[in-house]
Design a protein around this motif. Structure first.
Motif, PDB file in Angstrom:
ATOM      1  N   ARG A 169      48.598  64.347  57.461  1.00  0.00           N
ATOM      2  CA  ARG A 169      50.501  64.225  58.335  1.00  0.00           C
ATOM      3  C   ARG A 169      51.048  65.566  58.569  1.00  0.00           C
ATOM      4  O   ARG A 169      50.490  66.424  58.544  1.00  0.00           O
ATOM      5  CB  ARG A 169      51.194  63.374  57.418  1.00  0.00           C
ATOM      6  CG  ARG A 169      52.374  62.921  57.563  1.00  0.00           C
ATOM      7  CD  ARG A 169      53.626  62.239  57.138  1.00  0.00           C
ATOM      8  NE  ARG A 169      53.691  63.036  55.553  1.00  0.00           N
ATOM      9  CZ  ARG A 169      54.912  63.187  54.744  1.00  0.00           C
ATOM     10  NH1 ARG A 169      55.757  61.809  55.410  1.00  0.00           N
ATOM     11  NH2 ARG A 169      55.735  63.503  53.688  1.00  0.00           N
ATOM     12  N   LEU A 170      51.143  65.586  59.790  1.00  0.00           N
ATOM     13  CA  LEU A 170      52.163  66.656  60.503  1.00  0.00           C
ATOM     14  C   LEU A 170      53.283  66.607  60.258  1.00  0.00           C
ATOM     15  O   LEU A 170      54.353  65.600  61.253  1.00  0.00           O
ATOM     16  CB  LEU A 170      51.486  66.856  61.668  1.00  0.00           C
ATOM     17  CG  LEU A 170      51.800  67.881  62.691  1.00  0.00           C
ATOM     18  CD1 LEU A 170      51.450  69.389  62.037  1.00  0.00           C
ATOM     19  CD2 LEU A 170      51.709  67.770  64.378  1.00  0.00           C
ATOM     20  N   ARG A 171      54.480  67.564  59.987  1.00  0.00           N
ATOM     21  CA  ARG A 171      55.634  67.720  60.148  1.00  0.00           C
ATOM     22  C   ARG A 171      55.787  68.901  61.076  1.00  0.00           C
ATOM     23  O   ARG A 171      55.252  70.123  60.856  1.00  0.00           O
ATOM     24  CB  ARG A 171      55.965  67.942  58.461  1.00  0.00           C
ATOM     25  CG  ARG A 171      55.615  66.823  57.328  1.00  0.00           C
ATOM     26  CD  ARG A 171      56.034  67.010  55.948  1.00  0.00           C
ATOM     27  NE  ARG A 171      57.254  67.523  55.789  1.00  0.00           N
ATOM     28  CZ  ARG A 171      58.100  67.379  54.811  1.00  0.00           C
ATOM     29  NH1 ARG A 171      57.151  67.109  53.452  1.00  0.00           N
ATOM     30  NH2 ARG A 171      59.419  67.381  53.882  1.00  0.00           N
ATOM     31  N   VAL A 172      56.558  68.384  61.700  1.00  0.00           N
ATOM     32  CA  VAL A 172      56.703  69.510  63.088  1.00  0.00           C
ATOM     33  C   VAL A 172      58.793  70.031  62.816  1.00  0.00           C
ATOM     34  O   VAL A 172      59.683  69.069  62.408  1.00  0.00           O
ATOM     35  CB  VAL A 172      56.346  68.791  64.561  1.00  0.00           C
ATOM     36  CG1 VAL A 172      57.485  69.433  65.270  1.00  0.00           C
ATOM     37  CG2 VAL A 172      55.268  67.977  64.395  1.00  0.00           C
ATOM     38  N   ILE A 173      58.239  71.729  62.180  1.00  0.00           N
ATOM     39  CA  ILE A 173      59.814  71.899  62.436  1.00  0.00           C
ATOM     40  C   ILE A 173      59.950  72.500  64.141  1.00  0.00           C
ATOM     41  O   ILE A 173      59.292  73.982  63.785  1.00  0.00           O
ATOM     42  CB  ILE A 173      59.429  72.923  61.605  1.00  0.00           C
ATOM     43  CG1 ILE A 173      59.598  72.420  60.110  1.00  0.00           C
ATOM     44  CG2 ILE A 173      60.974  74.164  61.512  1.00  0.00           C
ATOM     45  CD1 ILE A 173      59.661  72.996  59.111  1.00  0.00           C
ATOM     46  N   GLY A 174      61.157  71.988  64.694  1.00  0.00           N
ATOM     47  CA  GLY A 174      61.797  72.637  65.773  1.00  0.00           C
ATOM     48  C   GLY A 174      62.462  72.240  66.821  1.00  0.00           C
ATOM     49  O   GLY A 174      61.869  70.754  67.026  1.00  0.00           O
ATOM     50  N   GLU A 175      62.494  72.629  68.006  1.00  0.00           N
ATOM     51  CA  GLU A 175      62.920  72.083  69.067  1.00  0.00           C
ATOM     52  C   GLU A 175      62.935  72.053  70.230  1.00  0.00           C
ATOM     53  O   GLU A 175      62.270  72.930  70.535  1.00  0.00           O
ATOM     54  CB  GLU A 175      64.238  71.684  68.932  1.00  0.00           C
ATOM     55  CG  GLU A 175      65.209  71.153  67.858  1.00  0.00           C
ATOM     56  CD  GLU A 175      65.491  69.697  67.584  1.00  0.00           C
ATOM     57  OE1 GLU A 175      64.880  68.961  68.564  1.00  0.00           O
ATOM     58  OE2 GLU A 175      65.957  69.267  66.833  1.00  0.00           O
ATOM     59  N   GLY A 176      62.726  71.340  71.377  1.00  0.00           N
ATOM     60  CA  GLY A 176      61.701  72.264  72.809  1.00  0.00           C
ATOM     61  C   GLY A 176      62.065  70.551  73.686  1.00  0.00           C
ATOM     62  O   GLY A 176      62.193  69.663  73.298  1.00  0.00           O
ATOM     63  N   SER A 177      61.932  71.059  75.079  1.00  0.00           N
ATOM     64  CA  SER A 177      61.932  69.778  75.984  1.00  0.00           C
ATOM     65  C   SER A 177      61.018  69.046  75.990  1.00  0.00           C
ATOM     66  O   SER A 177      60.653  67.611  76.195  1.00  0.00           O
ATOM     67  CB  SER A 177      61.565  70.832  77.335  1.00  0.00           C
ATOM     68  OG  SER A 177      59.930  71.245  77.742  1.00  0.00           O
ATOM     69  N   GLU A 178      60.248  68.615  75.330  1.00  0.00           N
ATOM     70  CA  GLU A 178      59.019  68.115  74.700  1.00  0.00           C
ATOM     71  C   GLU A 178      59.053  67.340  73.778  1.00  0.00           C
ATOM     72  O   GLU A 178      58.247  65.789  73.267  1.00  0.00           O
ATOM     73  CB  GLU A 178      57.081  68.484  74.600  1.00  0.00           C
ATOM     74  CG  GLU A 178      56.495  69.541  76.004  1.00  0.00           C
ATOM     75  CD  GLU A 178      55.849  69.521  76.151  1.00  0.00           C
ATOM     76  OE1 GLU A 178      54.509  69.470  75.031  1.00  0.00           O
ATOM     77  OE2 GLU A 178      55.334  68.356  77.055  1.00  0.00           O
ATOM     78  N   ARG A 179      60.002  67.721  73.171  1.00  0.00           N
ATOM     79  CA  ARG A 179      60.502  67.070  71.445  1.00  0.00           C
ATOM     80  C   ARG A 179      60.478  64.648  72.171  1.00  0.00           C
ATOM     81  O   ARG A 179      59.626  64.337  71.307  1.00  0.00           O
ATOM     82  CB  ARG A 179      61.543  67.317  71.334  1.00  0.00           C
ATOM     83  CG  ARG A 179      62.028  66.515  69.877  1.00  0.00           C
ATOM     84  CD  ARG A 179      62.913  66.742  68.949  1.00  0.00           C
ATOM     85  NE  ARG A 179      63.230  65.725  67.522  1.00  0.00           N
ATOM     86  CZ  ARG A 179      63.897  65.763  66.225  1.00  0.00           C
ATOM     87  NH1 ARG A 179      64.510  66.903  66.168  1.00  0.00           N
ATOM     88  NH2 ARG A 179      63.949  64.517  65.380  1.00  0.00           N
ATOM     89  N   LYS A 180      61.534  64.576  72.711  1.00  0.00           N
ATOM     90  CA  LYS A 180      61.600  63.063  73.194  1.00  0.00           C
ATOM     91  C   LYS A 180      60.413  62.807  73.552  1.00  0.00           C
ATOM     92  O   LYS A 180      59.921  61.030  72.437  1.00  0.00           O
ATOM     93  CB  LYS A 180      62.188  62.856  74.244  1.00  0.00           C
ATOM     94  CG  LYS A 180      62.615  61.925  74.137  1.00  0.00           C
ATOM     95  CD  LYS A 180      64.182  61.759  75.561  1.00  0.00           C
ATOM     96  CE  LYS A 180      65.360  61.801  74.766  1.00  0.00           C
ATOM     97  NZ  LYS A 180      66.484  61.264  75.743  1.00  0.00           N
ATOM     98  N   ARG A 181      59.042  63.172  74.283  1.00  0.00           N
ATOM     99  CA  ARG A 181      58.200  62.327  74.205  1.00  0.00           C
ATOM    100  C   ARG A 181      57.072  62.589  73.369  1.00  0.00           C
ATOM    101  O   ARG A 181      56.750  61.570  73.573  1.00  0.00           O
ATOM    102  CB  ARG A 181      57.146  63.259  75.231  1.00  0.00           C
ATOM    103  CG  ARG A 181      56.082  62.710  76.422  1.00  0.00           C
ATOM    104  CD  ARG A 181      55.531  63.649  77.993  1.00  0.00           C
ATOM    105  NE  ARG A 181      55.249  64.925  77.289  1.00  0.00           N
ATOM    106  CZ  ARG A 181      54.411  65.604  76.678  1.00  0.00           C
ATOM    107  NH1 ARG A 181      53.042  64.250  76.055  1.00  0.00           N
ATOM    108  NH2 ARG A 181      53.600  66.184  76.363  1.00  0.00           N
ATOM    109  N   LEU A 182      57.368  63.482  73.029  1.00  0.00           N
ATOM    110  CA  LEU A 182      55.795  63.815  72.042  1.00  0.00           C
ATOM    111  C   LEU A 182      56.548  62.315  70.409  1.00  0.00           C
ATOM    112  O   LEU A 182      55.630  62.223  69.652  1.00  0.00           O
ATOM    113  CB  LEU A 182      55.784  65.080  71.107  1.00  0.00           C
ATOM    114  CG  LEU A 182      55.697  66.168  72.185  1.00  0.00           C
ATOM    115  CD1 LEU A 182      55.035  67.943  71.625  1.00  0.00           C
ATOM    116  CD2 LEU A 182      53.546  65.921  72.604  1.00  0.00           C
TER     117      LEU A 182
END
Length: 425
Positions: free
Chosen positions: A263-276
């Motif tokens: 499992r991957l936990r992603v900390i951060g924001e950016g233009s790719e978030r919605k798609r990913l």
């Protein structure tokens, strides 16, 4: 020698990037140590991240992306207003014991500010937080072929290559900007010191003609997420921390984690978030978190993935995690990963592919391997960075070196005959 005043120059006072954060941090550390500091900025001069003891000189300008399209190219290539502003600051503050430290210039100030700084280059530090002083697109990476670039910057082959992440016209703009910059201040023939953030950067800077004799290595300061070791061997989750933009490789991390069954936990924001987020629903999307909040989350980490698509000169979060006892997974061309792998606390993928990254992740399947890497990370990796105090003292050492050299050069200058000065007996 101790400087009478330290003039720090940077595009912005808003800590939205690594270079600006470090410029602001240096101002605070130097001021707290009792030095007179002036922060020269291209924006409105916010004091939110600066102590009251620091003087602020603000141009009041906007970054290129906030300007109307018709203004972006001329202001980006040569901002005359910025040049005059910095010239005025120098004329008001300069003395033989004042030193200057240039951090960021590409978003607001432009290469034009190098014109007034050229006059005080014997007391100037130019901080290379990335490769923008050497490579037109700042990365030594071809975004069109997704490969590291080995061309000589501004060579005929470089000029013919569209390597920019946006467009060929953007590459043309950045090339012209670099040609202007080199015309104003030739970094292959300057008395300024060039501070690089990692020793592996030196060869890459030399490829652009920057004189090794003027380069000094000043590793960035790192504040670990935690002061107690993260017991990574007891955890199962992988972490990605960073901006969700294509060059940071969050998608590669998600693909590798999926392939490796972690499992991957992603900390951060950016233009790719919605798609990913839609494409990888099994990941936990934590959003942006403060340093203190990450310290609470990172206790659940088995490893940190830093899959940058371009050569990473430093990678602050990687060292914040390593110093907390979290092993690193990264590509082999990451400078920090290469050093950490030699110590035994990083697992590297030789190729920039999800499959290779997944194989590096699987190297963490054995608990005893992870425990050993975690303990090495926590106890033996401190030399890969500086503490804030060490970093401050290294900056002061550079300033002292410049002042000694500058004063020595001044004392060697011949005194003109009296008659040339209009003296009388």
């Amino acid at each position: 020698m101790t400087p009478a005043r330290i003039v720090i120059i940077n595009d912005s006072t808003n800590a939205t990037g690594g270079a600006t954060s470090l410029a602001l941090k240096s101002a605070q550390l130097l001021s707290d140590a009792g030095h007179q500091v002036t922060f020269v900025t291209g924006d409105e001069g916010s004091r939110d991240n600066l102590p009251d003891t620091v003087d602020v000189a603000a141009l009041g300008g906007k970054s290129l992306l906030d300007l109307p399209m018709r203004q972006r190219i001329p202001k980006g290539l040569y901002n005359l207003q910025a040049s005059r502003f910095v010239s005025r600051v120098i004329s008001e503050l300069d003395s033989p014991d004042v030193v200057y430290h240039l951090h960021g210039w590409a978003q607001t100030l432009s290469p034009s500010i190098l014109a007034p700084l050229r006059k005080v280059q014997d007391r100037l530090v130019i901080h290379a937080h990335d490769f923008f002083h050497a490579c037109p697109n700042g990365t030594y990476f071809n975004f069109q072929t997704e490969s590291v670039c080995h061309l000589k910057p501004l060579s005929s082959q470089c000029l013919r290559t569209n390597c920019d992440k946006r467009s060929a016209s953007q590459k043309a703009f950045r090339t012209v900007r670099m040609l202007i910059k080199n015309q104003i201040l030739d970094m292959g023939n300057t008395r300024a010191l060039v501070a690089v953030i990692h020793p592996f950067m030196t060869d890459w800077m030399a490829r652009a003609g920057i004189d090794d004799a003027q380069v000094r290595v000043v590793r960035n300061p790192v504040q670990p997420f935690r002061t107690d070791r993260v017991k990574a061997e007891a955890n199962s989750d992988l972490f990605f921390i960073g901006r969700l933009e294509p060059e940071k490789g969050a998608e590669l991390a998600a693909q590798a984690a999926r392939s490796a069954g972690r499992r991957l936990r992603v900390i951060g924001e950016g233009s790719e978030r919605k798609r990913l987020e839609a494409q990888y629903p099994e990941c936990v999307w934590e959003g942006w978190r403060s340093h203190a909040e990450i310290a609470q989350l990172i206790v659940h980490a088995r490893g940190l993935i830093m899959p940058s698509r371009l050569p990473e000169p430093f990678g602050l979060v990687s060292l914040e995690a390593i110093h907390s006892g979290v092993p690193l997974i990264a590509f082999a061309d990451s400078f920090v990963a290469r050093e950490a792998a030699d110590l035994g606390c990083a697992f590297v993928a030789s190729e920039r592919r999800p499959e290779a990254l997944a194989a590096a992740v699987r190297a963490l399947d054995e608990d005893h391997v992870v425990e050993r890497a975690s303990k090495v990370a926590f106890t033996q990796a401190r030399d890969l960075s500086n503490s804030p105090e060490q970093w401050r003292d290294q900056l002061l050492s550079l300033y002292g070196e410049l002042l000694i050299s500058s004063h020595a050069a001044y004392s060697r200058q011949p005194v003109p005959p009296k008659q040339e000065l209009g003296w009388t007996d």
